[in-house]
Design a protein around this motif. Structure first.
Motif, PDB file in Angstrom:
ATOM      1  N   ASP A   1       0.823  -1.201   0.000  1.00 37.24           N
ATOM      2  CA  ASP A   1       0.000   0.000   0.000  1.00 37.24           C
ATOM      3  C   ASP A   1       0.864   1.262   0.000  1.00 37.24           C
ATOM      4  O   ASP A   1       0.351   2.364   0.077  1.00 37.24           O
ATOM      5  CB  ASP A   1      -0.900   0.043   1.245  1.00 37.24           C
ATOM      6  CG  ASP A   1      -1.996  -0.985   1.157  1.00 37.24           C
ATOM      7  OD1 ASP A   1      -2.373  -1.328   0.028  1.00 37.24           O
ATOM      8  OD2 ASP A   1      -2.469  -1.428   2.209  1.00 37.24           O
TER       9      ASP A   1
ATOM     10  N   SER B   1     -11.846   0.076   2.623  1.00 37.20           N
ATOM     11  CA  SER B   1     -11.024  -1.140   2.641  1.00 37.20           C
ATOM     12  C   SER B   1     -11.175  -1.910   1.337  1.00 37.20           C
ATOM     13  O   SER B   1     -10.192  -2.464   0.812  1.00 37.20           O
ATOM     14  CB  SER B   1     -11.436  -2.030   3.818  1.00 37.20           C
ATOM     15  OG  SER B   1     -11.169  -1.402   5.044  1.00 37.20           O
ATOM     16  N   CYS B   2     -12.397  -1.942   0.808  1.00 36.21           N
ATOM     17  CA  CYS B   2     -12.632  -2.617  -0.470  1.00 36.21           C
ATOM     18  C   CYS B   2     -11.864  -1.921  -1.588  1.00 36.21           C
ATOM     19  O   CYS B   2     -11.171  -2.573  -2.382  1.00 36.21           O
ATOM     20  CB  CYS B   2     -14.123  -2.646  -0.783  1.00 36.21           C
ATOM     21  SG  CYS B   2     -14.513  -3.158  -2.474  1.00 36.21           S
TER      22      CYS B   2
ATOM     23  N   SER C   1      -8.099  -2.495  -1.289  1.00 37.89           N
ATOM     24  CA  SER C   1      -7.725  -3.860  -1.660  1.00 37.89           C
ATOM     25  C   SER C   1      -7.786  -4.051  -3.167  1.00 37.89           C
ATOM     26  O   SER C   1      -6.867  -4.634  -3.770  1.00 37.89           O
ATOM     27  CB  SER C   1      -8.658  -4.862  -0.973  1.00 37.89           C
ATOM     28  OG  SER C   1      -8.515  -4.824   0.421  1.00 37.89           O
TER      29      SER C   1
ATOM     30  N   SER D   1      -4.956  -2.069  -4.935  1.00 39.50           N
ATOM     31  CA  SER D   1      -3.657  -2.706  -4.704  1.00 39.50           C
ATOM     32  C   SER D   1      -3.547  -4.027  -5.457  1.00 39.50           C
ATOM     33  O   SER D   1      -2.491  -4.355  -6.010  1.00 39.50           O
ATOM     34  CB  SER D   1      -3.448  -2.952  -3.208  1.00 39.50           C
ATOM     35  OG  SER D   1      -3.349  -1.741  -2.511  1.00 39.50           O
TER      36      SER D   1
ATOM     37  N   HIS E   1      -3.826  -9.172  -1.452  1.00 36.24           N
ATOM     38  CA  HIS E   1      -4.812  -8.112  -1.662  1.00 36.24           C
ATOM     39  C   HIS E   1      -6.087  -8.633  -2.319  1.00 36.24           C
ATOM     40  O   HIS E   1      -7.177  -8.121  -2.045  1.00 36.24           O
ATOM     41  CB  HIS E   1      -4.198  -6.976  -2.488  1.00 36.24           C
ATOM     42  CG  HIS E   1      -3.272  -6.109  -1.697  1.00 36.24           C
ATOM     43  ND1 HIS E   1      -3.707  -5.364  -0.624  1.00 36.24           N
ATOM     44  CD2 HIS E   1      -1.932  -5.876  -1.797  1.00 36.24           C
ATOM     45  CE1 HIS E   1      -2.679  -4.700  -0.106  1.00 36.24           C
ATOM     46  NE2 HIS E   1      -1.594  -5.007  -0.794  1.00 36.24           N
TER      47      HIS E   1
ATOM     48  N   GLY F   1      -8.208  -9.696   0.274  1.00 34.79           N
ATOM     49  CA  GLY F   1      -8.869  -8.531   0.836  1.00 34.79           C
ATOM     50  C   GLY F   1     -10.102  -8.146   0.039  1.00 34.79           C
ATOM     51  O   GLY F   1     -11.118  -7.730   0.600  1.00 34.79           O
TER      52      GLY F   1
END
Length: 288
Positions: A19, A38-39, A42, A45, A72, A75
């Motif tokens: 990140d 967060s989505c 992820s 990335s 990721h 994630g």
């Protein structure tokens, strides 16, 4: 140029987060702009590292990028609603890409941080917060059935291929995982049939046309891939049916398990390209 070289040295010497580049971009956003979820983090990335792992960088950086992409994409499965299948299958592909790159350097490091490359055990499930409060009986039953069916098929294939030790180890592991998922809800009905149809397996012990997409693949690889698909289907169905989505820790657990099975399928020779993995038809109930 000095700044770029410094960043590269940091990546190599300290294993800084993938990140890092995103953090730099976020720092430059206009004041008052929303930060990425967060989505979104992820997904951004995962796509970035995927692209870097394929071409454009030196070998060492491609390997680092593939390993980070694998994490990721997990994630993405964990945080992004509607992207569970995409996250798990893409994670498996990135993990397999890392495996191939690592083998070029005789580097046996696993691309998985939480799951062993050769299986899954109770301590790893416990580390992921696996208990009756984190998974419903319907979800645990569906996953137990997928693991048990696959474990039985691999045992049959091992016998048809000279008692293949690798397939037997995978079979034993899957049956143990199935038992663990059953035991988390001891009062629920045991979904395992223990014995399943073997018609296709006996007719095609080496290669088989995967009913999910029609592609020919090693039979054991097809078994594992369809196990992964069944687990993805179980999680997707649970998410769609419930007004209260599964917890992130449960979502992560199933994502890592399905990723592991798909990754093992790729290592056994399942076609390693997106259109082979992302299919609309689920073949979880076939006897291969």
């Amino acid at each position: 140029m000095v700044a770029l070289m410094t960043c590269l040295l940091i990546v190599l010497s300290s294993g800084c987060s993938s990140d890092f580049g995103i953090s730099m971009r976020l720092a430059g956003r206009e004041e008052g702009e929303d930060t990425l979820s967060s989505c979104e983090l992820s997904l951004k990335s995962a796509n970035s590292n995927d692209a870097e792992s394929v071409d454009g960088l030196q070998f060492m950086f491609r390997k680092i990028a593939a390993q980070r992409a694998q994490q990721h994409w997990l994630g993405v499965a964990e945080y992004c609603s509607g992207r569970f299948a995409e996250g798990t299958m893409s994670s498996a592909l990135a993990g397999y890409r890392h495996y191939l790159l690592a083998n070029q350097q005789d580097d046996s490091a696993s691309p998985h941080s939480s799951l062993a490359e050769d299986g899954l055990n109770e301590s790893e499930l416990s580390d992921l917060g696996f208990d009756s409060s984190s998974i419903s009986s319907a979800e645990s039953s569906a996953i137990a059935l997928a693991e048990d069916r696959s474990g039985f098929a691999l045992e049959i294939l091992a016998a048809r291929n000279g008692n293949d030790a690798g397939l037997l180890a995978l079979s034993d592991n899957q049956k143990a995982v199935a038992q663990t998922f059953v035991s988390v809800h001891p009062n629920a009905s045991d979904p395992r049939q223990k014995v399943y149809s073997v018609t296709n397996l006996l007719s095609h012990p080496q290669t088989i046309a995967d009913p999910a997409n029609g592609l020919t693949a090693p039979t054991a690889a097809s078994v594992l891939m369809n196990c992964a698909r069944a687990e993805i289907a179980a999680m997707t169905a649970a998410r769609n049916a419930s007004a209260h989505p599964s917890s992130e820790r449960l979502t992560r657990l199933v994502a890592e398990l399905a990723t592991l099975r798909a990754y093992q399928a790729l290592k056994l020779g399942y076609p390693a390209f997106e259109s082979a993995l992302f299919v609309s038809k689920n073949a979880a109930n076939s006897d291969n």
